[in-house]
Design an enzyme around this catalytic site. Sequence first.
Site: not given
Length: 326
Positions: A11-12, A31, A116, A140, A144, A189, A284
Amino acid sequence: MHILVIGGAGYIGSHVVKELLQQGAKVTVYDDLSTGQQINLFPSAHFIKGSILDTDTLGHAMAQNVDAVIFLAGKKAVGESMQNPAKYATTNLTGAINVLNIMLEYGVNKIIFSSSASVYGSPEYLPIDEKHPVNPMSFYGFTKLETERLLKWYSDLKGIHFVALRYFNAVGYDANGDIKGLEKNPQNLLPIIMEVACGIRPLLTIFGHDYDTPDGTCIRDYIHVTDLATGHWKALEYLKNGGKSEIINLGTGKGISVMEMLQKTQELIGHKIKSVFDTRRAGDVAVVTASAQKAKELLNWQAQHSDIDSIIQTTWAVYKNSMKNV
């Protein structure tokens, strides 16, 4: 300049490849297509199918007179990383070591790394700048941060020049519709909202509506993927012009709440999206926003496409078109 984009079918990555091609760079995409997609490949970019765990194929890719690497490959689902850390350690950490070692082998000394904002953990102050303490709350995020530390050591010991770009929340799609691949099993989201709007999912679950925010839902810093892609090109130019190794945030400095994103999407697409409230998720926090001042000063970069309307409209265009092709 010949750029090896590792993870360039994702995607990015595909948006980064488009930006590089527009800037006149020669591009090779590497990839394994585990999450990246064939539909995201550009005919003018050379493609090599391979994994960052396959050092022979990676070496073959690096041997093509590469000037710099953009490293976007790796596992990225926060929840999965907590359930299966071995998978994330192998792919994200061993993969990063492989990339760096093969860069050394073939004399490639410039790399842009996809990091990230998850490395920061729970905010101690806002907006978060690069001096904020790092305390990842997921495995995760840990991978990073450890990769950033590897980069620093390889920079100090072996002269590899790097820019680690700490993304906040990537959203949106190429406005011209050149990139059509939808994310597989999205965790974020806006793609989930779009899947509900398209009938792929039955409803959106909103975790928590009693946060200390204007509407009670979490606020996050959303950055359009086209702005991210421009940031990668600017970072390459920075290194090409002799810039020293750096860690740099890419964000907008502004926040959008869950309810704002949902309500604006309903307004722009013209129909209601079913949603339900659930309890808060562990870990969160109420608000996360970025300081992008360093990116402005060092890279002459700031977000240009990250307003809420552009984010939603470019995303909806791709999802709506995908429904026609089902």
